[in-house]
Write an enzyme that holds these catalytic residues in place. Structure first.
Site, mmCIF file in Angstrom:
data_model
loop_
_atom_site.group_PDB
_atom_site.id
_atom_site.type_symbol
_atom_site.label_atom_id
_atom_site.label_comp_id
_atom_site.label_asym_id
_atom_site.label_seq_id
_atom_site.Cartn_x
_atom_site.Cartn_y
_atom_site.Cartn_z
ATOM 1 N N ARG A 32 0.835 -1.197 0.000
ATOM 2 C CA ARG A 32 0.000 0.000 0.000
ATOM 3 C C ARG A 32 0.872 1.250 0.000
ATOM 4 O O ARG A 32 0.648 2.192 -0.766
ATOM 5 C CB ARG A 32 -0.936 -0.006 1.219
ATOM 6 C CG ARG A 32 -2.122 -0.963 1.077
ATOM 7 C CD ARG A 32 -2.777 -1.262 2.425
ATOM 8 N NE ARG A 32 -4.022 -2.015 2.282
ATOM 9 C CZ ARG A 32 -4.097 -3.317 2.050
ATOM 10 N NH1 ARG A 32 -2.994 -4.025 1.912
ATOM 11 N NH2 ARG A 32 -5.270 -3.923 1.942
ATOM 12 N N GLY A 98 -1.020 -10.903 -5.391
ATOM 13 C CA GLY A 98 -2.410 -10.468 -5.508
ATOM 14 C C GLY A 98 -2.600 -9.007 -5.181
ATOM 15 O O GLY A 98 -3.333 -8.291 -5.884
ATOM 16 N N ARG A 126 -6.406 -16.408 -10.625
ATOM 17 C CA ARG A 126 -6.995 -15.682 -9.502
ATOM 18 C C ARG A 126 -7.965 -14.611 -10.003
ATOM 19 O O ARG A 126 -7.604 -13.781 -10.836
ATOM 20 C CB ARG A 126 -5.896 -15.077 -8.618
ATOM 21 C CG ARG A 126 -4.958 -16.143 -8.055
ATOM 22 C CD ARG A 126 -3.883 -15.567 -7.169
ATOM 23 N NE ARG A 126 -4.432 -14.994 -5.943
ATOM 24 C CZ ARG A 126 -3.689 -14.422 -5.007
ATOM 25 N NH1 ARG A 126 -2.367 -14.341 -5.167
ATOM 26 N NH2 ARG A 126 -4.249 -13.925 -3.921
ATOM 27 N N SER A 171 -12.836 -10.641 -2.291
ATOM 28 C CA SER A 171 -11.613 -10.021 -1.770
ATOM 29 C C SER A 171 -11.831 -8.561 -1.412
ATOM 30 O O SER A 171 -12.423 -7.804 -2.190
ATOM 31 C CB SER A 171 -10.484 -10.118 -2.805
ATOM 32 O OG SER A 171 -9.316 -9.468 -2.336
ATOM 33 N N ASP A 298 -5.369 -15.099 6.222
ATOM 34 C CA ASP A 298 -4.006 -15.597 6.047
ATOM 35 C C ASP A 298 -3.481 -16.324 7.279
ATOM 36 O O ASP A 298 -2.451 -16.996 7.220
ATOM 37 C CB ASP A 298 -3.067 -14.451 5.672
ATOM 38 C CG ASP A 298 -3.258 -14.007 4.231
ATOM 39 O OD1 ASP A 298 -3.888 -14.752 3.452
ATOM 40 O OD2 ASP A 298 -2.785 -12.913 3.877
ATOM 41 N N ARG A 329 -6.455 -23.063 -0.692
ATOM 42 C CA ARG A 329 -5.846 -23.380 0.602
ATOM 43 C C ARG A 329 -6.688 -24.340 1.436
ATOM 44 O O ARG A 329 -6.133 -25.075 2.267
ATOM 45 C CB ARG A 329 -5.566 -22.089 1.382
ATOM 46 C CG ARG A 329 -4.396 -21.323 0.807
ATOM 47 C CD ARG A 329 -4.083 -20.047 1.567
ATOM 48 N NE ARG A 329 -2.911 -19.396 1.002
ATOM 49 C CZ ARG A 329 -2.584 -18.133 1.197
ATOM 50 N NH1 ARG A 329 -3.348 -17.358 1.952
ATOM 51 N NH2 ARG A 329 -1.488 -17.627 0.647
ATOM 52 N N ARG A 376 2.286 -19.790 2.381
ATOM 53 C CA ARG A 376 1.613 -20.002 3.667
ATOM 54 C C ARG A 376 1.406 -21.491 3.960
ATOM 55 O O ARG A 376 1.434 -21.894 5.124
ATOM 56 C CB ARG A 376 0.291 -19.239 3.708
ATOM 57 C CG ARG A 376 0.488 -17.749 3.469
ATOM 58 C CD ARG A 376 -0.401 -16.878 4.310
ATOM 59 N NE ARG A 376 -0.149 -15.462 4.004
ATOM 60 C CZ ARG A 376 0.835 -14.743 4.526
ATOM 61 N NH1 ARG A 376 1.669 -15.289 5.404
ATOM 62 N NH2 ARG A 376 1.006 -13.473 4.188
#
Length: 422
Positions: A32, A98, A126, A171, A298, A329, A376
């Site tokens: 960001r 992403g 995605r 999202s 996450d 996931r 992850r």
């Protein structure tokens, strides 16, 4: 002949992990801040930042669009912008990042010219259609033939429309992308949620805080509605807080081994949504029977592996968005857990049921965990290897996406490996 993937086998330490580890800077906040500094006029200094695949892709994309991005040390970026992005000479390649992909897709509307935003084979699966639909509703010419990258945006240097409704069920990054771009318009822009569903709302709060730090004026006009003034951005010095998602692995390692790991920052000092996982972990080995993962997505892989050693089974809900992350996931977790012990992880719709078994600790298995090249999945299943011998992590280098120093961090606590850590 099947390709042989590199693996790293975790050797259970057989003792509490005690020491100090400084987590890297937040990926979410770094990306960001990089974009906002790139949109600002003047020189911004970002300290405590993350240097990983995801953030380096963002930095390079900004360079392609005329922003000077220097890296004076391992945790800093110095970003000098003109207040405008220029058309890149080639497509922006963003790997499987992403945040960078969604954020730059919206920012590309502020470029006077055509921008192609693309990624690797994983990123091309995605979804980005809701963001494209929102940009189109604002009058921006944008298309993504498959509903996933590559995306082509024909920017005019402005956002023609003044109000847009966005479906953020998949999202929250779509909302953040629009909000950050909106401050660069020539007029106020209102961004409104379609319905009440939003993945990880706390990340929108991170976005608003970062925007305000770079001079934006944003007003919440109702529940799920924001009005962004046409202020543009001004350069700022910005400190990035440590990554809460990275911290979850260390918190879980501490709980599993009954150790003491000092992260240098208390759990309640994090502003990121994944820090909520700390309270859930604190209940281990008596974690709740049902855990809603929708607002700390996450952290779910970490919590799921920790739950494998809980006293009682744990059902994870609110996981639909996890199916469209770097990999599916929910499936990856169920597959990995079941490889450790049949039935340990079960998919039930979009829920994940972990059939906890504290007697796993101290056992030996022979398991190669398919990480699906997902950082992850790799980092969370390494935690199982602290307690169960014989767990090998495939493609261990994939942790470079957000935590390049992960294996070094575990080694600094006394964890040993069979195989060479990347």
């Amino acid at each position: 002949m099947a390709e042989t993937k590199p693996t790293l086998t975790i050797l259970p330490p057989g003792r509490p992990l005690i020491g100090r580890v400084s987590p890297p800077g937040s990926k979410s906040i770094t990306n960001r801040a990089l974009l906002l500094a790139g949109l600002a006029r003047g020189t911004s200094r970002l300290t405590g930042a993350l240097k990983s695949d995801d953030t380096l892709y963002m930095a390079e994309a900004l360079r392609q669009m005329g922003v000077a991005v220097e890296e004076p040390d391992a945790t800093s970026f110095v970003v000098t912008g003109t207040g405008r992005l220029t058309p890149p000479a080639a497509p922006l390649f963003l790997g499987n990042a992403g945040t960078a992909t969604r954020f730059l897709t919206a920012a590309a509307a502020l470029v006077e010219g055509t921008v192609v935003v693309d990624g690797d084979s994983h990123m091309r699966k995605r979804p980005i259609r809701p963001l494209i639909a929102a940009l189109s509703a604002l009058g921006v010419a944008a298309e993504a033939e498959t509903g996933c990258p590559p995306v082509t945006v024909h920017g005019t240097g402005d956002l023609p429309g003044a109000r847009v409704t966005i479906d953020a069920g998949l999202s929250s990054q779509y909302v953040s992308a629009l909000l950050m771009a909106a401050a660069g318009a020539s007029h106020p822009v209102e961004v409104v949620l379609e319905g009440t569903e939003i993945g990880a709302r706390g990340y929108v709060d991170l976005t608003l805080a970062a925007m305000r730090a770079f001079g934006a004026e944003v007003e919440e006009t109702g529940e799920g509605a924001w009005r962004v003034a046409p202020t543009g951005y001004r350069a700022a010095d910005f400190l990035v807080e440590p990554d809460a998602s990275a911290a979850t692995y260390l918190w879980a390692a501490e709980k599993l081994t009954q150790g003491r790991i000092d992260l240098g920052v208390p759990a309640d000092a994090f502003s990121q949504p994944d820090a909520r996982a700390y309270a859930v972990m604190s209940a281990f080995p008596h974690m709740p029977a049902v855990i809603d993962g929708s607002q700390m997505q996450d952290a779910v892989p970490t919590l799921a592996v920790l739950a494998a050693f809980n006293e009682t089974p744990v059902r994870f809900t609110g996981l639909a968005n996890l199916r469209v992350k770097e990999c599916d996931r929910v499936h990856a977790l169920a597959k990995g857990l079941t490889a450790i012990r049949p039935g340990l992880g079960v998919e039930e719709g979009d829920d994940l049921l972990v059939a906890s078994d504290p007697t796993l600790a101290g056992q030996t298995v022979s398991v190669s965990i398919d990480t699906f090249a997902d950082h992850r999945i790799a980092m969370s299943f390494a935690l199982a290897g602290l307690m169960v011998a014989g767990i090998a992590i495939e493609d261990p280098a994939c942790v470079a996406k957000t935590y390049p120093g992960y294996w070094d961090a575990l080694a600094s606590l006394g964890v040993a490996f069979a195989g060479e850590a990347p």
